[in-house]
Motif scaffolding. Structure first.
Motif, short mmCIF file in Angstrom:
data_model
loop_
_atom_site.label_atom_id
_atom_site.label_comp_id
_atom_site.label_asym_id
_atom_site.label_seq_id
_atom_site.Cartn_x
_atom_site.Cartn_y
_atom_site.Cartn_z
N LEU A 39 9.90 4.35 2.53
CA LEU A 39 9.05 3.30 1.97
C LEU A 39 9.78 2.52 0.88
O LEU A 39 9.70 1.29 0.83
CB LEU A 39 7.75 3.91 1.42
N VAL A 40 10.49 3.21 0.03
CA VAL A 40 11.23 2.53 -1.05
C VAL A 40 12.30 1.61 -0.48
O VAL A 40 12.45 0.46 -0.91
CB VAL A 40 11.85 3.58 -2.02
N VAL A 41 13.04 2.10 0.52
CA VAL A 41 14.10 1.28 1.12
C VAL A 41 13.50 0.08 1.86
O VAL A 41 13.99 -1.05 1.72
CB VAL A 41 14.98 2.13 2.07
N VAL A 42 12.45 0.31 2.63
CA VAL A 42 11.83 -0.79 3.38
C VAL A 42 11.27 -1.84 2.43
O VAL A 42 11.44 -3.05 2.64
CB VAL A 42 10.74 -0.24 4.34
N ASN A 43 10.60 -1.38 1.37
CA ASN A 43 10.02 -2.33 0.41
C ASN A 43 11.08 -3.12 -0.35
O ASN A 43 10.81 -4.22 -0.81
CB ASN A 43 9.10 -1.61 -0.58
N SER A 44 12.28 -2.60 -0.44
CA SER A 44 13.34 -3.36 -1.13
C SER A 44 13.82 -4.55 -0.29
O SER A 44 14.38 -5.49 -0.83
CB SER A 44 14.51 -2.44 -1.47
N PHE A 45 13.57 -4.52 1.04
CA PHE A 45 13.99 -5.61 1.90
C PHE A 45 12.86 -6.59 2.25
O PHE A 45 13.12 -7.67 2.76
CB PHE A 45 14.59 -5.06 3.21
N LEU A 46 11.63 -6.20 2.00
CA LEU A 46 10.50 -7.06 2.36
C LEU A 46 10.17 -8.03 1.24
O LEU A 46 10.36 -7.74 0.06
CB LEU A 46 9.26 -6.20 2.66
N GLN A 47 9.65 -9.19 1.63
CA GLN A 47 9.19 -10.18 0.66
C GLN A 47 7.96 -9.65 -0.07
O GLN A 47 7.85 -9.72 -1.28
CB GLN A 47 8.84 -11.49 1.37
N GLU A 48 7.01 -9.13 0.71
CA GLU A 48 5.78 -8.57 0.16
C GLU A 48 5.79 -7.07 0.44
O GLU A 48 5.95 -6.64 1.58
CB GLU A 48 4.57 -9.23 0.83
N ALA A 49 5.62 -6.26 -0.59
CA ALA A 49 5.73 -4.81 -0.47
C ALA A 49 4.64 -4.24 0.43
O ALA A 49 3.50 -4.71 0.43
CB ALA A 49 5.65 -4.15 -1.84
N TYR A 50 5.03 -3.24 1.22
CA TYR A 50 4.10 -2.53 2.07
C TYR A 50 3.40 -1.45 1.23
O TYR A 50 4.03 -0.48 0.80
CB TYR A 50 4.83 -1.89 3.26
N LEU A 51 2.11 -1.63 0.96
CA LEU A 51 1.37 -0.73 0.07
C LEU A 51 0.08 -0.24 0.72
O LEU A 51 -0.97 -0.26 0.09
CB LEU A 51 1.07 -1.42 -1.26
N ASP A 52 0.18 0.22 1.96
CA ASP A 52 -0.99 0.76 2.64
C ASP A 52 -1.44 2.03 1.89
O ASP A 52 -0.65 2.94 1.63
CB ASP A 52 -0.65 1.10 4.08
N THR A 53 -2.71 2.08 1.53
CA THR A 53 -3.24 3.18 0.72
C THR A 53 -3.07 4.53 1.40
O THR A 53 -2.67 5.51 0.76
CB THR A 53 -4.74 2.94 0.42
N TRP A 54 -3.35 4.60 2.70
CA TRP A 54 -3.24 5.88 3.40
C TRP A 54 -1.79 6.33 3.53
O TRP A 54 -1.51 7.54 3.44
CB TRP A 54 -3.92 5.80 4.77
N PHE A 55 -0.88 5.39 3.75
CA PHE A 55 0.53 5.78 3.83
C PHE A 55 1.05 6.24 2.47
O PHE A 55 1.82 7.19 2.39
CB PHE A 55 1.38 4.62 4.38
N LEU A 56 0.62 5.57 1.39
CA LEU A 56 1.01 6.02 0.04
C LEU A 56 0.46 7.42 -0.24
O LEU A 56 1.15 8.26 -0.83
CB LEU A 56 0.52 5.03 -1.01
N LEU A 57 -0.77 7.67 0.18
CA LEU A 57 -1.35 9.00 0.00
C LEU A 57 -0.57 10.04 0.80
O LEU A 57 -0.30 11.14 0.31
CB LEU A 57 -2.82 8.99 0.43
N PHE A 58 -0.18 9.68 2.02
CA PHE A 58 0.63 10.58 2.84
C PHE A 58 1.97 10.87 2.17
O PHE A 58 2.41 12.03 2.12
CB PHE A 58 0.84 9.97 4.23
#
Length: 158
Positions: A39-58
């Motif tokens: 998630l950290v690596v993917v969010n560093s390349f995206l314009q808008e961060a991926y912050l799905d609540t269930w995935f963050l909880l996982f």
């Protein structure tokens, strides 16, 4: 000759067991931290961060499980850990029956500076060796208590 070969085979088996346990801990560490690190690596390349609540909880649950699962792995794979944990749990029980008398040799070296009135600029150092005696430590059993006595203390504000 027979004893040395038995000792070396026991040592080899013990090392294999430790290696297996280390491999399991490292693999679980990698697997359980992978979602968060991805998630950290993917969010560093995206314009808008991926912050799905269930995935963050996982991800957070996986990171927590990484810490929580280690004692379970040690318990499953190490007889020494199980024995030490049993001793820890029995700490308060049967403490009076299993009290051991400790005999510890303590030696202190004391360096003290002394000066004489005649020569104010001269200091000498004397070294005295002190050995603890009944005079210094009248109740030796209080030095190293075997039992673990955990009490809840209540403090009042006055």
């Amino acid at each position: 000759m027979k004893n040395s070969s038995r000792c070396s085979s026991t040592t080899a088996a013990s090392r294999r067991q430790v290696t297996k346990m280390l491999a399991v801990v490292v693999i679980l560490f990698a697997v359980l931290w992978m979602p968060y690190r991805t998630l950290v690596v993917v969010n560093s390349f995206l314009q808008e961060a991926y912050l799905d609540t269930w995935f963050l909880l996982f991800c957070r649950t996986c990171v927590y499980l990484n810490s929580a699962i280690n004692p379970l792995i040690y318990n499953a794979m190490s007889q020494k850990f199980r024995a030490a944990f049993r001793r820890l749990c029995r700490c308060g029980r049967n403490a009076q029956a299993n009290k051991a008398a400790y005999s510890v040799a303590l030696t202190y070296s004391v360096a003290k500076e002394t000066s004489t009135v005649e020569s104010t600029g001269h200091f000498s150092t004397e070294i005295d060796d002190l050995t603890p005696t009944d005079e210094l430590f009248p109740d030796k059993k209080l030095l190293y208590p075997e039992d673990c006595d955990f009490r809840k203390e209540t403090f009042s504000q006055a």
